[in-house]
Design a protein around this motif. Structure first.
Motif, short mmCIF file in Angstrom:
data_model
loop_
_atom_site.label_atom_id
_atom_site.label_comp_id
_atom_site.label_asym_id
_atom_site.label_seq_id
_atom_site.Cartn_x
_atom_site.Cartn_y
_atom_site.Cartn_z
N HIS A 1 -9.17 -18.73 32.93
CA HIS A 1 -10.13 -19.82 33.08
C HIS A 1 -9.72 -20.81 34.16
CE1 HIS A 1 -12.25 -18.45 29.52
NE2 HIS A 1 -11.13 -18.49 28.82
N ARG B 1 -16.89 -12.35 42.71
CA ARG B 1 -17.92 -12.84 41.79
C ARG B 1 -18.49 -14.19 42.24
NH1 ARG B 1 -16.73 -15.68 37.32
NH2 ARG B 1 -14.60 -14.91 37.38
N GLU B 2 -17.62 -15.08 42.72
CA GLU B 2 -18.07 -16.44 43.04
C GLU B 2 -18.53 -16.60 44.49
OE1 GLU B 2 -18.50 -18.80 40.89
OE2 GLU B 2 -17.65 -17.70 39.19
N THR B 3 -17.98 -15.82 45.41
CA THR B 3 -18.32 -16.01 46.83
C THR B 3 -19.02 -14.82 47.45
OG1 THR B 3 -16.23 -15.17 47.77
CG2 THR B 3 -16.27 -17.47 47.03
N LEU C 1 -13.86 -21.79 50.43
CA LEU C 1 -14.54 -20.94 49.45
C LEU C 1 -16.05 -21.16 49.51
CD1 LEU C 1 -12.05 -21.37 46.46
CD2 LEU C 1 -12.30 -19.37 47.93
N GLY C 2 -16.46 -22.43 49.67
CA GLY C 2 -17.89 -22.70 49.77
C GLY C 2 -18.51 -22.06 51.00
N ASP D 1 -24.28 -15.48 51.13
CA ASP D 1 -25.63 -15.76 50.65
C ASP D 1 -26.64 -15.62 51.78
OD1 ASP D 1 -24.73 -16.26 48.12
OD2 ASP D 1 -24.89 -18.45 48.24
N ASP E 1 -11.13 -10.72 40.44
CA ASP E 1 -12.59 -10.68 40.61
C ASP E 1 -13.20 -12.03 40.96
OD1 ASP E 1 -12.25 -11.94 38.17
OD2 ASP E 1 -13.92 -10.91 37.20
N TYR E 2 -12.37 -13.07 41.09
CA TYR E 2 -12.93 -14.41 41.30
C TYR E 2 -13.69 -14.51 42.62
CZ TYR E 2 -13.34 -19.46 41.81
OH TYR E 2 -13.84 -20.73 42.00
N LEU E 3 -13.05 -14.11 43.73
CA LEU E 3 -13.72 -14.23 45.02
C LEU E 3 -14.96 -13.35 45.13
CD1 LEU E 3 -11.19 -15.91 45.87
CD2 LEU E 3 -11.39 -14.82 48.10
N GLU F 1 -5.07 -15.81 39.56
CA GLU F 1 -6.25 -16.08 38.76
C GLU F 1 -5.91 -15.98 37.28
OE1 GLU F 1 -9.45 -13.53 40.10
OE2 GLU F 1 -8.91 -13.90 42.21
N ALA G 1 -19.14 -18.35 50.41
CA ALA G 1 -20.35 -18.14 49.62
C ALA G 1 -21.60 -18.38 50.45
CB ALA G 1 -20.33 -19.05 48.39
#
Length: 268
Positions: free
Chosen positions: A56, A96-98, A66-67, A74, A92-94, A53, A70
């Protein structure tokens, strides 16, 4: 409600099937877990053949996977993700995003009245000292900082090259080497001797689906196998663990107490 475990998808590299097709199979399996009313899903390392990671940017691809992560979180189903030796640079990407929960070290969780020791498995047990030294270097903040200075095109090319070379240099993973030569068996024996209340020691990394009863006669070491060839996973229901195969095109060795049994349970 069942709890599902899998590891070693190695998305980003081709094997028996292409990485794209394997990603679709993983997504179908995740849908199956949800349709079965999964209480939780544990993904125990090496989900990607390489992951890094930048501030940016992240590696391209894997959007279906990945979708789906999430979408599942969710919907209220927790997903626990463990770093492996191929994707130890997750940050922290996974989360935070998923919405997944990220673990960097083995954990002990009590689930369905059982105590489970869960981790990827790299660098545990005796031996493999070269990798243990290398992991200490790679875990150092300065190593991550230096690698982040590389352009992603060069960084990804280098990482995937060394990832493929490391697999070429490994001995065959298709045979159980006996409890004295299986490092994760030795590690599990030591942890169970310290805490006899551990019922299951669940790891990935080894790439061979194994269900081995430890010397105390009660605890079990279970290796989840991988999805490059075997497509195996674990289902925990009512406290009972079952190794299953999602794909039925390959004969899968399943070891129980050191004895080979080529019949494995299957769900599809």
């Amino acid at each position: 409600m069942p709890i599902f475990f899998a590891s070693d998808f190695h998305l980003g590299t081709d094997a028996r099937t292409s990485s794209r097709e394997r990603e679709r199979e993983v997504v179908r399996w995740l849908d199956h877990c949800v349709s079965e009313g999964a209480d939780a899903i544990y993904l125990v390392g090496d989900l990607f053949d390489f992951w890094f990671e930048w501030r940016h940017a992240v590696p391209r691809g894997h959007v279906r996977f990945l979708g789906k992560l999430a979408e599942i979180t969710d919907g209220g189903t927790p997903i626990h993700v463990f770093t492996g030796n191929h994707d130890l640079w997750m940050q922290d990407y996974l989360p935070r995003e998923t919405g997944v929960t990220l673990h960097y070290q083995p954990v002990v969780h009590e689930l369905q009245g059982r105590k489970l020791l869960i981790g990827h498995g790299d660098g545990l047990g005796p031996g493999d000292y070269g990798y243990k030294r290398m992991k200490k270097v790679m875990d150092a903040p300065w190593a991550k900082w230096l690698y982040a200075r590389l352009h992603p095109n060069l960084a990804m090319r280098l990482a995937l090259f060394f990832s493929h070379k490391s697999r070429e240099g490994q001995p065959s993973e298709a045979e159980f080497n006996g409890p004295d030569r299986e490092w994760l068996v030795a590690y599990s024996e030591r942890r169970v001797a310290q805490d006899p209340s551990i019922d299951y020691c669940i790891f990935g990394h080894r790439h061979l689906p194994i269900d081995y009863r430890l010397s105390n006669g009660n605890s079990r070491y279970i290796n989840l196998g991988e999805w490059l060839n075997y497509c195996t996973y674990l289902r925990l229901e009512n406290g009972e663990a079952s190794l299953l195969r999602w794909d039925d095109t390959v004969a899968v060795p399943l070891y129980r107490g050191g004895a080979a049994n080529l019949a494995i349970n299957r769900e599809s």
